[in-house]
Design a protein around this motif. Structure first.
Motif, PDB file in Angstrom:
ATOM      1  N   LYS A 241      -0.279  -0.076   5.304  1.00 14.39           N
ATOM      2  CA  LYS A 241      -0.651   1.120   6.066  1.00 14.39           C
ATOM      3  C   LYS A 241      -1.622   1.925   5.219  1.00 14.39           C
ATOM      4  N   VAL A 242      -2.565   2.555   5.909  1.00 14.46           N
ATOM      5  CA  VAL A 242      -3.520   3.446   5.257  1.00 14.46           C
ATOM      6  C   VAL A 242      -3.571   4.737   6.050  1.00 14.46           C
ATOM      7  N   GLU A 243      -3.534   5.841   5.312  1.00 11.67           N
ATOM      8  CA  GLU A 243      -3.611   7.146   5.962  1.00 11.67           C
ATOM      9  C   GLU A 243      -4.058   8.186   4.942  1.00 11.67           C
ATOM     10  N   GLY A 244      -5.079   8.945   5.267  1.00 13.45           N
ATOM     11  CA  GLY A 244      -5.510  10.058   4.438  1.00 13.45           C
ATOM     12  C   GLY A 244      -5.815   9.716   2.993  1.00 13.45           C
ATOM     13  N   GLY A 245      -6.537   8.655   2.744  1.00 20.98           N
ATOM     14  CA  GLY A 245      -6.894   8.292   1.376  1.00 20.98           C
ATOM     15  C   GLY A 245      -5.777   7.632   0.589  1.00 20.98           C
ATOM     16  N   GLN A 246      -4.707   7.261   1.247  1.00 20.52           N
ATOM     17  CA  GLN A 246      -3.609   6.554   0.586  1.00 20.52           C
ATOM     18  C   GLN A 246      -3.358   5.232   1.304  1.00 20.52           C
ATOM     19  N   GLY A 247      -3.060   4.224   0.543  1.00 18.96           N
ATOM     20  CA  GLY A 247      -2.718   2.929   1.108  1.00 18.96           C
ATOM     21  C   GLY A 247      -1.443   2.415   0.474  1.00 18.96           C
ATOM     22  N   VAL A 248      -0.655   1.715   1.254  1.00 21.15           N
ATOM     23  CA  VAL A 248       0.600   1.188   0.744  1.00 21.15           C
ATOM     24  C   VAL A 248       0.815  -0.223   1.287  1.00 21.15           C
ATOM     25  N   ALA A 249       1.391  -1.076   0.447  1.00 24.42           N
ATOM     26  CA  ALA A 249       1.818  -2.417   0.849  1.00 24.42           C
ATOM     27  C   ALA A 249       3.308  -2.506   0.546  1.00 24.42           C
ATOM     28  N   VAL A 250       4.079  -2.958   1.527  1.00 24.09           N
ATOM     29  CA  VAL A 250       5.532  -3.045   1.410  1.00 24.09           C
ATOM     30  C   VAL A 250       5.959  -4.474   1.722  1.00 24.09           C
ATOM     31  N   GLU A 251       6.851  -5.018   0.898  1.00 22.15           N
ATOM     32  CA  GLU A 251       7.399  -6.354   1.135  1.00 22.15           C
ATOM     33  C   GLU A 251       8.885  -6.240   1.463  1.00 22.15           C
TER      34      GLU A 251
ATOM     35  N   GLY B 169      21.545 -11.139  11.640  1.00 23.61           N
ATOM     36  CA  GLY B 169      22.436 -12.132  11.049  1.00 23.61           C
ATOM     37  C   GLY B 169      21.919 -12.815   9.799  1.00 23.61           C
ATOM     38  N   GLU B 170      20.917 -12.238   9.162  1.00 22.10           N
ATOM     39  CA  GLU B 170      20.407 -12.782   7.904  1.00 22.10           C
ATOM     40  C   GLU B 170      20.320 -11.662   6.883  1.00 22.10           C
ATOM     41  N   ASN B 171      20.429 -12.050   5.609  1.00 21.98           N
ATOM     42  CA  ASN B 171      20.242 -11.084   4.553  1.00 21.98           C
ATOM     43  C   ASN B 171      18.778 -10.639   4.526  1.00 21.98           C
ATOM     44  N   MET B 172      18.550  -9.371   4.291  1.00 22.92           N
ATOM     45  CA  MET B 172      17.204  -8.813   4.175  1.00 22.92           C
ATOM     46  C   MET B 172      17.206  -7.844   3.012  1.00 22.92           C
ATOM     47  N   THR B 173      16.091  -7.808   2.297  1.00 24.37           N
ATOM     48  CA  THR B 173      15.990  -6.892   1.164  1.00 24.37           C
ATOM     49  C   THR B 173      14.632  -6.217   1.148  1.00 24.37           C
ATOM     50  N   LEU B 174      14.638  -4.973   0.731  1.00 26.86           N
ATOM     51  CA  LEU B 174      13.403  -4.237   0.470  1.00 26.86           C
ATOM     52  C   LEU B 174      13.014  -4.611  -0.945  1.00 26.86           C
ATOM     53  N   ARG B 175      11.991  -5.461  -1.087  1.00 26.14           N
ATOM     54  CA  ARG B 175      11.708  -6.045  -2.390  1.00 26.14           C
ATOM     55  C   ARG B 175      10.806  -5.173  -3.243  1.00 26.14           C
ATOM     56  N   ARG B 176       9.649  -4.778  -2.705  1.00 31.58           N
ATOM     57  CA  ARG B 176       8.724  -4.006  -3.532  1.00 31.58           C
ATOM     58  C   ARG B 176       7.706  -3.284  -2.678  1.00 31.58           C
ATOM     59  N   MET B 177       7.024  -2.356  -3.317  1.00 27.99           N
ATOM     60  CA  MET B 177       5.933  -1.636  -2.674  1.00 27.99           C
ATOM     61  C   MET B 177       4.900  -1.268  -3.730  1.00 27.99           C
ATOM     62  N   GLU B 178       3.675  -1.163  -3.303  1.00 29.18           N
ATOM     63  CA  GLU B 178       2.588  -0.695  -4.149  1.00 29.18           C
ATOM     64  C   GLU B 178       1.811   0.336  -3.368  1.00 29.18           C
ATOM     65  N   LYS B 179       1.386   1.378  -4.053  1.00 30.97           N
ATOM     66  CA  LYS B 179       0.675   2.461  -3.394  1.00 30.97           C
ATOM     67  C   LYS B 179      -0.583   2.783  -4.192  1.00 30.97           C
ATOM     68  N   ILE B 180      -1.684   3.010  -3.470  1.00 31.19           N
ATOM     69  CA  ILE B 180      -2.925   3.413  -4.117  1.00 31.19           C
ATOM     70  C   ILE B 180      -3.490   4.632  -3.402  1.00 31.19           C
ATOM     71  N   SER B 181      -4.290   5.381  -4.128  1.00 30.83           N
ATOM     72  CA  SER B 181      -4.969   6.543  -3.558  1.00 30.83           C
ATOM     73  C   SER B 181      -6.425   6.492  -3.986  1.00 30.83           C
ATOM     74  N   GLY B 182      -7.285   7.026  -3.161  1.00 31.29           N
ATOM     75  CA  GLY B 182      -8.687   7.058  -3.507  1.00 31.29           C
ATOM     76  C   GLY B 182      -9.508   7.716  -2.425  1.00 31.29           C
ATOM     77  N   GLU B 183     -10.786   7.864  -2.720  1.00 27.95           N
ATOM     78  CA  GLU B 183     -11.688   8.488  -1.759  1.00 27.95           C
ATOM     79  C   GLU B 183     -11.804   7.644  -0.493  1.00 27.95           C
TER      80      GLU B 183
END
Length: 154
Positions: free
Chosen positions: A64-74, A130-144
């Motif tokens: 997702k990208v919004e207002g000069g910030q971007g994030v990737a979530v696994e 019915g399956e195991n799920m995990t929030l593994r990681r996220m990375e966030k960046i900011s910029g112009e």
């Protein structure tokens, strides 16, 4: 008390539970819809706890990208079939949106999504799918200028 098909259908629509689970919940709670929902929730949490030890090595990455910030979530699942499930994809997309407001995966687990913490949304999905799920990681960046590209997005 006799449980009708209409009651089972109504509970299934409200909870997302399977037909037999919905019927059993209604039977156990003498047709009381609210008590049946609580019963299903408790049963789902127990199922989720049992599944927590299973390996979740497949899954999905959302950006997702919004207002000069971007994030990737696994978010990981046990099989790629779940990763192709529209409900799972919508959940992961929502989690990515919530990630825009935090700076760590720990904070993301506590962030609000649909009126409850992300971690509870994942637990509910484990119980339902019915399956195991995990929030593994996220990375966030900011910029112009921050933009995304996803090859073969669903």
């Amino acid at each position: 008390m006799a449980i009708t098909a209409a009651q089972v259908k109504e509970l299934r629509e409200m909870s997302g539970a399977g037909m037999m689970d919905a019927k059993k919940a209604l039977v156990e709670n003498d047709g009381n819809m609210e008590a049946a929902i609580d019963w299903l929730r408790t049963k789902g949490l127990a199922k989720a706890a049992k599944k927590s030890g299973r390996t979740a090595a497949e899954g999905l990455v959302a950006v997702k990208v919004e207002g000069g910030q971007g994030v990737a979530v696994e978010v990981n699942s046990e099989t790629d079939f779940v990763a192709k499930n529209a409900e799972f994809q919508n959940m992961v997309s929502g989690i990515a949106g919530a990630a825009l407001t935090v700076d760590s995966v720990e904070a993301l687990a506590d962030a609000q999504l649909n009126g409850k913490p992300v971690s509870e949304n994942i637990t509910d999905a484990v119980a339902k799918i019915g399956e195991n799920m995990t929030l593994r990681r996220m990375e966030k960046i900011s910029g112009e200028t921050v933009s995304t590209y996803v090859h073969n997005a669903a």
